[in-house]
Write an enzyme that holds these catalytic residues in place. Structure first.
Site, PDB file in Angstrom:
ATOM      1  N   GLY A  52     123.406  88.785  88.985  1.00 48.63           N
ATOM      2  CA  GLY A  52     121.934  88.468  88.387  1.00 48.63           C
ATOM      3  C   GLY A  52     121.921  87.564  87.250  1.00 48.63           C
ATOM      4  O   GLY A  52     120.822  87.627  86.725  1.00 48.63           O
ATOM      5  N   LYS A  53     122.933  86.646  87.053  1.00 49.05           N
ATOM      6  CA  LYS A  53     122.745  85.902  86.025  1.00 49.05           C
ATOM      7  C   LYS A  53     121.553  85.132  86.126  1.00 49.05           C
ATOM      8  O   LYS A  53     120.676  84.584  85.298  1.00 49.05           O
ATOM      9  CB  LYS A  53     124.085  84.894  86.045  1.00 49.05           C
ATOM     10  CG  LYS A  53     125.294  85.468  85.851  1.00 49.05           C
ATOM     11  CD  LYS A  53     126.579  84.407  86.051  1.00 49.05           C
ATOM     12  CE  LYS A  53     126.695  83.734  87.139  1.00 49.05           C
ATOM     13  NZ  LYS A  53     126.786  84.590  88.313  1.00 49.05           N
ATOM     14  N   THR A  54     121.384  84.473  87.186  1.00 49.54           N
ATOM     15  CA  THR A  54     120.333  83.464  87.277  1.00 49.54           C
ATOM     16  C   THR A  54     118.932  83.881  87.295  1.00 49.54           C
ATOM     17  O   THR A  54     117.853  83.318  86.533  1.00 49.54           O
ATOM     18  CB  THR A  54     120.326  82.540  88.788  1.00 49.54           C
ATOM     19  OG1 THR A  54     121.549  81.964  89.124  1.00 49.54           O
ATOM     20  CG2 THR A  54     119.184  81.504  88.947  1.00 49.54           C
TER      21      THR A  54
ATOM     22  N   SER B  69     131.828  81.155  85.538  1.00 51.46           N
ATOM     23  CA  SER B  69     132.722  80.757  84.507  1.00 51.46           C
ATOM     24  C   SER B  69     133.782  81.907  84.404  1.00 51.46           C
ATOM     25  O   SER B  69     133.801  82.611  83.241  1.00 51.46           O
ATOM     26  CB  SER B  69     132.013  80.719  83.151  1.00 51.46           C
ATOM     27  OG  SER B  69     130.914  81.743  82.956  1.00 51.46           O
TER      28      SER B  69
ATOM     29  N   GLY C 140     129.233  86.049  84.611  1.00 50.14           N
ATOM     30  CA  GLY C 140     129.310  87.307  85.655  1.00 50.14           C
ATOM     31  C   GLY C 140     129.789  86.893  87.112  1.00 50.14           C
ATOM     32  O   GLY C 140     129.734  85.733  87.316  1.00 50.14           O
ATOM     33  N   LEU C 141     129.791  87.921  87.902  1.00 51.82           N
ATOM     34  CA  LEU C 141     130.013  87.601  89.168  1.00 51.82           C
ATOM     35  C   LEU C 141     129.045  86.841  89.839  1.00 51.82           C
ATOM     36  O   LEU C 141     128.041  87.180  89.744  1.00 51.82           O
ATOM     37  CB  LEU C 141     130.512  88.998  90.021  1.00 51.82           C
ATOM     38  CG  LEU C 141     131.585  89.660  89.410  1.00 51.82           C
ATOM     39  CD1 LEU C 141     131.903  90.891  90.206  1.00 51.82           C
ATOM     40  CD2 LEU C 141     132.951  88.743  89.794  1.00 51.82           C
ATOM     41  N   SER C 142     129.109  86.323  91.290  1.00 49.06           N
ATOM     42  CA  SER C 142     128.065  85.846  92.114  1.00 49.06           C
ATOM     43  C   SER C 142     127.219  87.014  92.321  1.00 49.06           C
ATOM     44  O   SER C 142     127.934  88.085  92.810  1.00 49.06           O
ATOM     45  CB  SER C 142     128.753  85.204  93.306  1.00 49.06           C
ATOM     46  OG  SER C 142     127.684  84.640  94.097  1.00 49.06           O
ATOM     47  N   GLY C 143     126.137  86.820  92.283  1.00 49.04           N
ATOM     48  CA  GLY C 143     125.278  88.140  92.804  1.00 49.04           C
ATOM     49  C   GLY C 143     125.079  89.018  91.735  1.00 49.04           C
ATOM     50  O   GLY C 143     124.469  90.351  91.783  1.00 49.04           O
TER      51      GLY C 143
END
Ligand code: ADX
Length: 196
Positions: free
Chosen positions: A31-33, A100, A26-29
């Site tokens: 919420g992946k992490t 990715s 997903g995009l930066s920011g």
């Protein structure tokens, strides 16, 4: 004799049945992490062996010096995929959080994972990520100070067949973690305590 099957309630202990790769894209920011960390915690609490490979961290160590061209991103993802496979084949749940952006690169990791792969699409619009702008990078990208910024001046290919899709503009962290763990259970990659 009747056997009563217990289903573990939401939030119950979870135990992995072996190694697997849980891949957040997903995009930066988006919420992946944040979601990945909570999933890792849930699994660890249940006694599973689990490791987090986070894009920002990997780029400080394993992928130091790589940039954001398609070639460099593909190299980064191939490296993360390689390490994740090594972990998974040794019984570890490898949780990956990396933008990715290219489907081909994600599919290549999936193909190498021997069926023990879950793609989690963490979805949020560019506008929402730019509003959050936790790292202040969107402001810079929109001002043209960062080139090839995903979602602003570089592509992101949404996965067409992710096992889990989470819209973080409308889904709480708890519900997001639950969506992932439910899917892991449905696939048999983890068991809730009381499952058989
Ligand atoms: S990926 O495209 O190769 O998967 P990765 O997840 O490792 O990216 O790294 C993304 C992180 O690098 C972002 O969260 C952000 O903090 C930082 N970053 C710096 N420049 C860029 C850029 N041009 N595009 C996207 N992210 C960038």
């Amino acid at each position: 004799m009747t056997t009563i099957k217990m289903r573990a309630p939401a939030g119950a202990m979870l135990r992995a049945t072996g190694g697997s790769i849980v891949w957040f894209t997903g995009l930066s920011g988006a919420g992946k992490t944040t979601i990945a960390r909570s999933v890792v915690e849930r699994l660890r609490d249940g006694g599973s062996r689990v490791e987090l490979l986070d894009g920002d961290e990997v780029r400080e160590h394993l992928s130091k010096g790589l940039g954001f061209s398609r070639e460099d991103r593909d190299t980064n993802i191939a490296r993360i995929g390689y390490v994740a496979r090594l972990l998974a084949r040794n019984g570890v749940v490898a949780v990956v959080a990396a933008i990715s952006p290219y489907q081909d690169a994600r599919d290549a990791v999936r193909r190498g994972a021997g069926g023990r792969f879950v793609e989690v699409f963490v979805r949020a619009s560019v506008a929402a990520c730019a509003r959050r702008d936790v790292k202040g990078l969107y402001a810079k990208a929109l001002a043209g100070e960062i080139a090839q910024f995903t979602g602003v001046s570089d592509p992101y290919e949404p996965p067409p067949a992710a096992e889990v899709v989470i819209d973080t503009e409308t889904t709480s962290l708890d519900d997001s973690v639950e969506a992932v763990t439910q899917r892991l259970r449905a696939l048999g990659f983890v068991l809730g305590v009381g499952d058989d």
